[in-house]
Design an enzyme around this catalytic site. Structure first.
Site, short mmCIF file in Angstrom:
data_model
loop_
_atom_site.label_atom_id
_atom_site.label_comp_id
_atom_site.label_asym_id
_atom_site.label_seq_id
_atom_site.Cartn_x
_atom_site.Cartn_y
_atom_site.Cartn_z
CE LYS A 75 -2.42 2.76 3.41
NZ LYS A 75 -1.36 3.41 4.16
CG ASN A 76 2.26 2.86 3.51
OD1 ASN A 76 1.12 3.24 3.24
ND2 ASN A 76 2.66 2.61 4.75
CB CYS A 131 -4.54 6.75 10.02
SG CYS A 131 -5.06 5.28 9.13
NE ARG A 160 0.13 10.49 9.82
CZ ARG A 160 -0.34 9.54 9.03
NH1 ARG A 160 -1.61 9.27 8.99
NH2 ARG A 160 0.48 8.86 8.25
CG ASP A 220 2.67 1.60 9.49
OD1 ASP A 220 2.26 2.56 10.17
OD2 ASP A 220 3.17 1.75 8.37
NE ARG A 237 -6.96 5.32 4.04
CZ ARG A 237 -5.99 5.61 4.91
NH1 ARG A 237 -6.26 5.72 6.18
NH2 ARG A 237 -4.76 5.81 4.51
N1 EPU Z 1 7.04 14.34 10.52
C1 EPU Z 1 7.25 15.67 10.78
N2 EPU Z 1 7.29 16.52 9.71
C2 EPU Z 1 7.10 16.12 8.44
C3 EPU Z 1 6.88 14.76 8.18
C4 EPU Z 1 6.84 13.89 9.25
O1 EPU Z 1 7.43 16.07 11.92
O2 EPU Z 1 7.15 16.96 7.53
C5 EPU Z 1 7.02 13.38 11.64
C6 EPU Z 1 5.68 12.66 11.78
O3 EPU Z 1 4.77 13.39 12.56
C7 EPU Z 1 6.11 11.34 12.42
C8 EPU Z 1 7.48 11.08 11.81
O4 EPU Z 1 7.95 12.34 11.34
O5 EPU Z 1 6.26 11.50 13.81
C9 EPU Z 1 7.51 10.09 10.67
O6 EPU Z 1 6.53 10.44 9.71
P1 EPU Z 1 6.66 10.05 8.17
O7 EPU Z 1 6.70 11.28 7.36
O8 EPU Z 1 7.74 9.05 7.99
O9 EPU Z 1 5.26 9.34 7.95
P2 EPU Z 1 4.37 9.40 6.65
O10 EPU Z 1 5.24 9.43 5.45
O11 EPU Z 1 3.32 10.44 6.75
C10 EPU Z 1 4.32 6.84 6.28
C11 EPU Z 1 3.26 5.79 6.14
C12 EPU Z 1 2.63 5.52 7.50
C13 EPU Z 1 3.72 5.12 8.48
C14 EPU Z 1 4.82 6.19 8.55
C15 EPU Z 1 5.99 5.81 9.43
C16 EPU Z 1 2.47 6.24 3.93
C17 EPU Z 1 1.38 6.72 3.06
N3 EPU Z 1 2.25 6.27 5.23
O12 EPU Z 1 3.65 8.00 6.73
O13 EPU Z 1 1.76 4.44 7.30
O14 EPU Z 1 3.15 4.95 9.76
O15 EPU Z 1 5.32 6.43 7.22
O16 EPU Z 1 6.58 4.64 8.98
O17 EPU Z 1 3.51 5.79 3.44
C18 EPU Z 1 -0.07 3.04 7.71
O18 EPU Z 1 0.29 2.39 6.73
O19 EPU Z 1 -0.94 2.64 8.52
C19 EPU Z 1 0.57 4.32 7.96
C20 EPU Z 1 0.06 5.23 8.78
#
Ligand code: EPU
Length: 428
Positions: free
Chosen positions: A22-23, A116, A121, A304, A396
């Site tokens: 998915k991701n 989610c 975030r 996750d 999702r």
């Molecule tokens: N963060 C910031 N600033 C940013 C971006 C992130 O402070 O600009 C913080 C976030 O708040 C968090 C950490 O950095 O504490 C990591 O966030 P990341 O950006 O890595 O998460 P994401 O890219 O929004 C993806 C996955 C999530 C998964 C996270 C962590 C996707 C679409 N989503 O989210 O997946 O939990 O990486 O591995 O790729 C799920 O699949 O259930 C899911 C939520």
């Protein structure tokens, strides 16, 4: 609206096949915007996030077909149409449209992403990256407007290791002028998958999967064919399920190296895990021992899988501490597990689970995707009937979940909710 009903307590056996990640999917699909001829992606999961992104590509003029898990996108007729609201709000990953549209059209207008609810975030690191590449960014009425006369390569240090920011900057940088260097980049397998697609499209990317990624911008990108990697989080969910309610389960279509942190923790608990080339066999030991986990960026224990793992820990003897260093508030499943007789308390970023207890079937609500997975596992472990609502979250990210679990001998089915149940759910 529908609910899942699960008759728990029966040991599951056999083999289960993992779908495409998915991701990765949610980044690969927007990445096709950057090409000037058709791109085909094989092995996509049948989940609502993929359907929504398909609709968004069509909204900006893409010709898209999707059947047998294969998506063909002809991006040649796409235009830089603003997408301020509507569908973009339905998923977190709509933020990848920013990077991809900025890369191709030098402009984008995208509604702030949904997804989610796991606590705050922010996307400040995405914005920092786009600005470093030369974009001007404004935030108006819940939408982000990005515009650049031209994108120029830059050196970008991420203050937070972020999967989304790393991929988004890559998307914007592949067609920028000159070299971009992303320092303190995330190293998740999905980043390598996106870099592989972009490279097959003609991009010049080195170092994906390490913490320094170098991108030399190119004038244009062309179509190609790409096969997505298997979903390590879905695979991990099934491994946990096998340890919690299995009697010997083979998980097919996996890359075992992607799951080493989970494998280590399961073995520490006393679970038997055997990894082959592209499958993993899991069977629970006679007694499960409580273990502590702390979520970390890859290759650490994935956030996750924290929620599904908590369900398993209710069955382990002793006290376990689960700490989420990525999303400190990712504990909405705990109240629901308590309804099922779990003995868990939350202190700050940690959940403390005391076991072993026998879970009991109950009516529970999935508040997010992985909470949903945790509750389905709990339902399969429990005595009696469990009803799970909030299926839009599960749909999702888990492709054909009931069919896959029925294949293991699970008794799980969907039912339409009565009007009264829908009202109750809305007011809860
Ligand atoms: N963060 C910031 N600033 C940013 C971006 C992130 O402070 O600009 C913080 C976030 O708040 C968090 C950490 O950095 O504490 C990591 O966030 P990341 O950006 O890595 O998460 P994401 O890219 O929004 C993806 C996955 C999530 C998964 C996270 C962590 C996707 C679409 N989503 O989210 O997946 O939990 O990486 O591995 O790729 C799920 O699949 O259930 C899911 C939520």
């Amino acid at each position: 609206m529908e609910k899942l009903k699960i008759a728990g307590g029966y040991p599951l056996k056999g083999s289960i096949r993992v779908s495409g990640a998915k991701n990765s999917a949610v980044a690969l699909i927007p990445a096709t915007i950057l090409a000037d001829s058709p791109v085909t992606i094989e092995g996509l999961p049948e989940i609502s996030d993929v359907e929504i992104l398909k609709g968004l590509l069509e909204e900006i003029g893409g010709k898209v077909s999707f059947s047998n898990n294969e998506m063909m996108v002809d991006p040649s007729g796409m235009i830089s149409m603003p997408l301020p609201n509507g569908r973009v709000k339905k998923l977190r990953a709509s933020y990848y449209l920013m990077g991809a549209m900025l890369g191709r059209f030098k402009r984008a207008a995208i509604g702030l992403p949904g997804g989610c609810h796991l606590g705050p975030r922010p996307i400040d690191q995405h914005i920092k990256g786009f600005e470093a590449l030369g974009a001007q960014i404004t935030n108006e009425q819940g939408a982000i407007y990005l515009r650049a006369d031209e994108l120029r390569g830059a050196k970008i240090y991420l203050d937070v290791v972020s999967v989304g920011a790393t991929i988004n900057i890559m998307l914007a940088a592949v067609r920028a002028k000159g070299r971009t260097i992303i320092e303190n980049a995330a190293k998740e397998p999905e980043i390598i998958d996106v870099a592989t697609l972009l490279t097959n499209m003609g991009a010049k990317i080195k170092g994906a999967g390490t913490d320094i990624i170098r991108i030399d911008g190119v004038e244009s990108l062309h179509g190609c064919r790409h096969t997505i990697i298997p979903d390590r989080i879905e695979a991990g969910t099934f491994m946990i399920l096998a340890a919690a309610a299995g009697k010997g389960i083979v998980i097919d279509n996996v890359i075992p190296q992607h799951l080493e942190s989970l494998t280590a923790k399961l073995r520490e608990m006393g679970v038997h895990v055997e990894a082959g080339d592209d499958q993993i066999f899991v069977s629970p030991g006679s007694r499960l021992k409580a273990v502590d986990i702390k979520t970390l960026v890859y290759p650490g224990f994935p956030t996750d899988l924290q929620q599904p793992f908590t369900s398993l820990l209710t069955k382990a003897e002793g006290s376990a501490v689960v700490t989420d260093t990525i999303y400190g508030a990712r504990f909405k499943h705990i109240d629901e597990l308590r309804r099922m007789n779990a003995n868990i308390k939350v202190e700050g970023r940690s959940a403390i689970i005391s076991g072993a207890v026998q879970l009991q079937g109950a009516k529970v609500k999935a508040s997010d995707l992985r909470a949903g997975a945790a509750l389905v596992i709990a339902g399969l472990m429990a005595e009696g009937i469990t009803e799970v609502t909030g299926l839009e979250h599960i749909d999702r990210g888990y492709s054909n979940l009931e069919e896959k679990l029925t294949g293991l001998g699970a008794t799980i089915w969907r039912e339409k909710m009565t009007e009264e149940e829908v009202e109750q759910l809305k007011s809860s």
